[in-house]
Write an enzyme that holds these catalytic residues in place. Sequence first.
Site, mmCIF file in Angstrom:
data_model
loop_
_atom_site.group_PDB
_atom_site.id
_atom_site.type_symbol
_atom_site.label_atom_id
_atom_site.label_comp_id
_atom_site.label_asym_id
_atom_site.label_seq_id
_atom_site.Cartn_x
_atom_site.Cartn_y
_atom_site.Cartn_z
ATOM 1 N N HIS A 299 -5.941 -9.088 -1.842
ATOM 2 C CA HIS A 299 -6.050 -9.343 -0.410
ATOM 3 C C HIS A 299 -7.183 -10.320 -0.111
ATOM 4 C CE1 HIS A 299 -4.134 -5.367 -0.745
ATOM 5 N NE2 HIS A 299 -3.533 -5.640 0.392
ATOM 6 N N SER B 188 0.820 -1.213 0.000
ATOM 7 C CA SER B 188 0.000 0.000 0.000
ATOM 8 C C SER B 188 0.852 1.262 0.000
ATOM 9 C CB SER B 188 -0.909 0.027 1.237
ATOM 10 O OG SER B 188 -1.879 -0.984 1.169
ATOM 11 N N ALA C 79 2.391 -2.018 4.137
ATOM 12 C CA ALA C 79 2.116 -0.983 5.129
ATOM 13 C C ALA C 79 1.526 -1.657 6.354
ATOM 14 C CB ALA C 79 1.140 0.046 4.555
ATOM 15 N N HIS D 23 -3.016 0.567 -4.592
ATOM 16 C CA HIS D 23 -2.516 -0.631 -5.271
ATOM 17 C C HIS D 23 -2.836 -0.475 -6.755
ATOM 18 C CE1 HIS D 23 -1.557 -3.319 -1.779
ATOM 19 N NE2 HIS D 23 -2.295 -2.401 -1.183
#
Length: 340
Positions: free
Chosen positions: A120, A62, A150, A96
């Site tokens: 994800h 991220s 992140a 992204h």
Amino acid sequence: MDLLQTATTLYNSLTHLHHTLREAHATMPSSPFHLATETLDFLRLRLPPPLAHPRVAIVCGSGLGGLADAADQRGLREEWAYGDVPNFPLSTVPGHEGKLVFSTMGPRQVPVVLLVGRAHFYEGHSMETVTFATRLCRLLGVETMLMTNAAGGLNPAYRVGDIVCLNDHLNLAGLVGFHPLRGANDDEFGVRFPPLSDAYDLPLRQLAHRAWHDLRRQTPGGRAMHEGVYAFVAGPSYETRAECRMLRLLGADVVGMSTVPEIVVARHCGMRVLAFSLVTNQAVLAPTLRADGAELQGLSREELEALQSRGRADHQEVLEAGRLAAVDMQGLVLRIVSEL
């Protein structure tokens, strides 16, 4: 006549069975190996020979898509949007970009592939889909996976903007059954029960520390690099205060919603792993305010909301921290890859 009727009936039955089996085969889900091989064939037909066999894969988390700028911008470079690559999962998360970049990096022109963004589990993807790109990297010939993400800082010594070189993890989702290796084992990739006690390559971590010291000598700054443990949670909600304290008690230094499934699959495939978390927010470890506390009496609703929202995580904060850290992360990755 009876014999002819019997033969005809048998023939019709066999024909029906043949069509049924063909239809069943067509609707059966393809294995990860089969899907990754299809994508590999697509890419190899379109990649020039110097880029067709990358040695290093870099996953940009991220806000860290700028890492792609560390690749050669003037020489050989091929890129595709994820949506244009067969079988490739799409990411719907801001920060992204979703593109696959093949290029070289460093003075030795090390061939690399960059995954600018990832899929994800919390987006609704299966663990098999989340780790598809990792398996594809193995078929491409990648030897080393360099992953970034992140994360929220759980360790009180960490500050927003610090970098954490991961040396272990807590796979909380995996421990309760959402594991990327669940189901039939893909023997083409690895063994049924891969060990993970050595998941985070020690020589690579040593290289990362040397590269960081070199970077700080050349461009001094306030950002620090630590080593720590990453807790993987499913998301997408940020953790409560109680959950943050629990994770800290379990030994986690940072917490996030990615990376660990990819690391598990990378090690299953026999690749070396180096992973970094960028601390983009500090998790709130203090207990929630008690509503009957004397110090709260007489405060306005706005004042109460301001007290309760202190330290609350926000995705825009995550992206901004990534933007500010981009130059340091690029310098660190470039130095590491140049030594591989």
